[in-house]
Scaffold this motif. Structure first.
Motif, PDB file in Angstrom:
ATOM      1  N   VAL A   1       0.838  -1.203   0.000  1.00 12.57           N
ATOM      2  CA  VAL A   1       0.000   0.000   0.000  1.00 12.57           C
ATOM      3  C   VAL A   1       0.869   1.247   0.000  1.00 12.57           C
ATOM      4  CG1 VAL A   1      -0.220   0.096   2.522  1.00 12.57           C
ATOM      5  CG2 VAL A   1      -1.950   1.174   1.094  1.00 12.57           C
ATOM      6  N   VAL A   2       2.028   1.164   0.639  1.00 12.76           N
ATOM      7  CA  VAL A   2       2.945   2.301   0.661  1.00 12.76           C
ATOM      8  C   VAL A   2       3.612   2.463  -0.695  1.00 12.76           C
ATOM      9  CG1 VAL A   2       5.041   3.227   1.700  1.00 12.76           C
ATOM     10  CG2 VAL A   2       3.350   2.094   3.132  1.00 12.76           C
ATOM     11  N   THR A   3       4.177   1.381  -1.209  1.00 11.23           N
ATOM     12  CA  THR A   3       4.901   1.456  -2.471  1.00 11.23           C
ATOM     13  C   THR A   3       4.015   1.895  -3.617  1.00 11.23           C
ATOM     14  OG1 THR A   3       6.342  -0.321  -1.724  1.00 11.23           O
ATOM     15  CG2 THR A   3       6.355   0.166  -4.070  1.00 11.23           C
ATOM     16  N   ARG A   4       2.867   1.266  -3.744  1.00 15.52           N
ATOM     17  CA  ARG A   4       2.056   1.464  -4.939  1.00 15.52           C
ATOM     18  C   ARG A   4       1.269   2.769  -4.936  1.00 15.52           C
ATOM     19  NH1 ARG A   4       1.036  -4.655  -4.233  1.00 15.52           N
ATOM     20  NH2 ARG A   4       2.465  -5.560  -5.726  1.00 15.52           N
ATOM     21  N   THR A   5       0.927   3.272  -3.757  1.00 15.03           N
ATOM     22  CA  THR A   5       0.074   4.462  -3.737  1.00 15.03           C
ATOM     23  C   THR A   5       0.744   5.719  -3.214  1.00 15.03           C
ATOM     24  OG1 THR A   5      -0.831   4.038  -1.523  1.00 15.03           O
ATOM     25  CG2 THR A   5      -1.945   2.990  -3.383  1.00 15.03           C
ATOM     26  N   LEU A   6       1.864   5.556  -2.502  1.00 11.40           N
ATOM     27  CA  LEU A   6       2.481   6.728  -1.895  1.00 11.40           C
ATOM     28  C   LEU A   6       3.883   7.041  -2.399  1.00 11.40           C
ATOM     29  CD1 LEU A   6       1.394   6.197   1.826  1.00 11.40           C
ATOM     30  CD2 LEU A   6       0.286   7.567   0.080  1.00 11.40           C
ATOM     31  N   ILE A   7       4.701   6.035  -2.635  1.00 13.66           N
ATOM     32  CA  ILE A   7       6.086   6.277  -2.997  1.00 13.66           C
ATOM     33  C   ILE A   7       6.197   7.092  -4.281  1.00 13.66           C
ATOM     34  CG2 ILE A   7       8.283   5.229  -3.633  1.00 13.66           C
ATOM     35  CD1 ILE A   7       7.534   5.001  -0.706  1.00 13.66           C
TER      36      ILE A   7
ATOM     37  N   VAL B   1      13.546  -6.120 -14.000  1.00  8.70           N
ATOM     38  CA  VAL B   1      13.390  -6.452 -12.586  1.00  8.70           C
ATOM     39  C   VAL B   1      13.316  -5.173 -11.749  1.00  8.70           C
ATOM     40  CG1 VAL B   1      14.516  -7.511 -10.585  1.00  8.70           C
ATOM     41  CG2 VAL B   1      14.472  -8.723 -12.776  1.00  8.70           C
ATOM     42  N   LEU B   2      14.122  -4.180 -12.087  1.00  8.68           N
ATOM     43  CA  LEU B   2      14.083  -2.905 -11.372  1.00  8.68           C
ATOM     44  C   LEU B   2      12.697  -2.279 -11.463  1.00  8.68           C
ATOM     45  CD1 LEU B   2      15.402  -0.536  -9.861  1.00  8.68           C
ATOM     46  CD2 LEU B   2      16.064   0.387 -12.092  1.00  8.68           C
ATOM     47  N   LEU B   3      12.093  -2.307 -12.634  1.00 14.03           N
ATOM     48  CA  LEU B   3      10.761  -1.723 -12.787  1.00 14.03           C
ATOM     49  C   LEU B   3       9.727  -2.465 -11.946  1.00 14.03           C
ATOM     50  CD1 LEU B   3      10.525  -0.832 -16.596  1.00 14.03           C
ATOM     51  CD2 LEU B   3      11.372   0.525 -14.684  1.00 14.03           C
ATOM     52  N   LEU B   4       9.873  -3.787 -11.874  1.00 14.26           N
ATOM     53  CA  LEU B   4       8.936  -4.563 -11.059  1.00 14.26           C
ATOM     54  C   LEU B   4       9.141  -4.287  -9.570  1.00 14.26           C
ATOM     55  CD1 LEU B   4       8.997  -7.948 -13.001  1.00 14.26           C
ATOM     56  CD2 LEU B   4       7.256  -6.159 -13.082  1.00 14.26           C
ATOM     57  N   ILE B   5      10.390  -4.088  -9.164  1.00 20.11           N
ATOM     58  CA  ILE B   5      10.662  -3.693  -7.783  1.00 20.11           C
ATOM     59  C   ILE B   5       9.968  -2.367  -7.482  1.00 20.11           C
ATOM     60  CG2 ILE B   5      12.462  -2.880  -6.202  1.00 20.11           C
ATOM     61  CD1 ILE B   5      14.374  -4.843  -7.537  1.00 20.11           C
ATOM     62  N   SER B   6      10.052  -1.440  -8.439  1.00 19.79           N
ATOM     63  CA  SER B   6       9.474  -0.108  -8.223  1.00 19.79           C
ATOM     64  C   SER B   6       7.953  -0.141  -8.164  1.00 19.79           C
ATOM     65  CB  SER B   6       9.924   0.839  -9.339  1.00 19.79           C
ATOM     66  OG  SER B   6       9.266   0.562 -10.561  1.00 19.79           O
ATOM     67  N   GLU B   7       7.347  -1.232  -8.623  1.00 15.86           N
ATOM     68  CA  GLU B   7       5.901  -1.390  -8.533  1.00 15.86           C
ATOM     69  C   GLU B   7       5.478  -2.014  -7.205  1.00 15.86           C
ATOM     70  OE1 GLU B   7       4.442  -3.502 -11.920  1.00 15.86           O
ATOM     71  OE2 GLU B   7       5.319  -2.107 -13.364  1.00 15.86           O
ATOM     72  N   GLY B   8       6.454  -2.305  -6.354  1.00 14.10           N
ATOM     73  CA  GLY B   8       6.163  -2.866  -5.043  1.00 14.10           C
ATOM     74  C   GLY B   8       6.088  -4.375  -5.010  1.00 14.10           C
ATOM     75  N   MET B   9       6.574  -5.030  -6.055  1.00 11.18           N
ATOM     76  CA  MET B   9       6.518  -6.491  -6.099  1.00 11.18           C
ATOM     77  C   MET B   9       7.592  -7.116  -5.224  1.00 11.18           C
ATOM     78  SD  MET B   9       5.656  -7.688  -9.983  1.00 11.18           S
ATOM     79  CE  MET B   9       4.127  -7.216 -10.803  1.00 11.18           C
ATOM     80  N   SER B  10       7.230  -8.206  -4.569  1.00 16.37           N
ATOM     81  CA  SER B  10       8.196  -8.980  -3.795  1.00 16.37           C
ATOM     82  C   SER B  10       8.985  -9.870  -4.754  1.00 16.37           C
ATOM     83  CB  SER B  10       7.463  -9.861  -2.783  1.00 16.37           C
ATOM     84  OG  SER B  10       6.676 -10.833  -3.461  1.00 16.37           O
ATOM     85  N   ASN B  11      10.028 -10.521  -4.232  1.00 13.33           N
ATOM     86  CA  ASN B  11      10.795 -11.437  -5.069  1.00 13.33           C
ATOM     87  C   ASN B  11       9.921 -12.555  -5.623  1.00 13.33           C
ATOM     88  OD1 ASN B  11      13.044  -9.931  -4.587  1.00 13.33           O
ATOM     89  ND2 ASN B  11      14.123 -11.458  -3.374  1.00 13.33           N
ATOM     90  N   ALA B  12       9.015 -13.064  -4.791  1.00 17.13           N
ATOM     91  CA  ALA B  12       8.133 -14.144  -5.236  1.00 17.13           C
ATOM     92  C   ALA B  12       7.216 -13.667  -6.364  1.00 17.13           C
ATOM     93  CB  ALA B  12       7.313 -14.662  -4.068  1.00 17.13           C
TER      94      ALA B  12
END
Length: 232
Positions: free
Chosen positions: A136-142, A173-184
């Motif tokens: 919720v923090v990553t996707r809506t606030l960061i 992978v960096l872009l997916l990290i920036s979307e708040g995705m976990s490694n899994a």
């Protein structure tokens, strides 16, 4: 019984005695954790952290004498010679606190109303050095706080130039990290193994000289490559 040689050593910093006791009870009950100390205000948090050198500091934001943001800055900010791993736990789910906590050097950020398993997982994640931002923090606030730092589409920014060292897969992978995705979640998205994702994340952090995933998220937004749907 907790093994002191392998346990994650945790310092709990929270001004409300009942809440602090709750955190201590939850974390102490874990076989891989040891609560080595407590602090009831920001100054005590800094002093105890320097004395105990814990693996993870669980830090409240609003505390007397010295708030959690400044305490985090002193323990993990750019002027810290040996930055500590700080997990910020707060009731305040608003932009300014997310921005301030991460800018101060926090490795993770969760809300106090998160269930105990999330707190436990957050401590373990931060202890591993993977860092954690609640989705919720990553996707809506960061994204919003990062826009304060540089335009989302800044052309030819120094931050964007830094990304040129990444391979196409690392960039993805960096872009997916920036979307708040976990490694899994990244592994499932790219149909690759979890260990492979960990390797990519490690390479990204090394190549970009970043401490953790939090810094990777901030860099992606500063470079204007996150949140635009471009993974090519």
């Amino acid at each position: 019984m907790t093994d002191p040689h392998t346990a994650i050593r945790v310092l709990v910093c929270e001004d409300q005695a009942l809440v602090r006791a709750g955190f201590v009870t939850i974390l102490s009950a874990q076989p891989d954790m040891e609560v080595v100390g407590e602090a009831e205000d920001g100054r005590a948090a800094v002093r105890r952290a320097e004395e105990l050198n814990p693996d993870v500091v669980v830090m409240d934001i609003r505390m007397p004498r010295l708030d959690g943001i400044e305490a985090t800055r002193r323990l993990a900010g750019p002027d810290s010679t040996s930055p500590m791993k700080i997990l910020v736990v707060t009731t305040f789910n608003v932009d300014e606190y997310v921005y301030d906590a991460l800018r101060a050097g926090a490795s993770g950020f969760i809300l106090k109303d998160a269930p105990p398993p999330e707190l436990i997982n957050a401590v373990r994640t931060v202890a591993r050095g993977e860092s954690l931002l609640a989705p919720v923090v990553t996707r809506t606030l960061i994204g919003r706080f990062a826009e304060h730092l540089s335009p989302a589409k800044a052309p030819a920014s120094p931050e964007r130039d830094r990304l040129e060292v990444l391979t196409p897969r690392e960039y993805e992978v960096l872009l997916l990290i920036s979307e708040g995705m976990s490694n899994a979640e990244i592994a499932a998205e790219l149909v690759i193994g979890h260990e492979t994702v960990k390797t990519y994340v490690s390479r990204i952090l090394t190549k970009l000289n970043l401490r953790d995933r939090v810094q990777a998220v901030v860099l992606a937004y500063r470079a204007g490559v996150a949140g635009n749907g471009d993974r090519t």
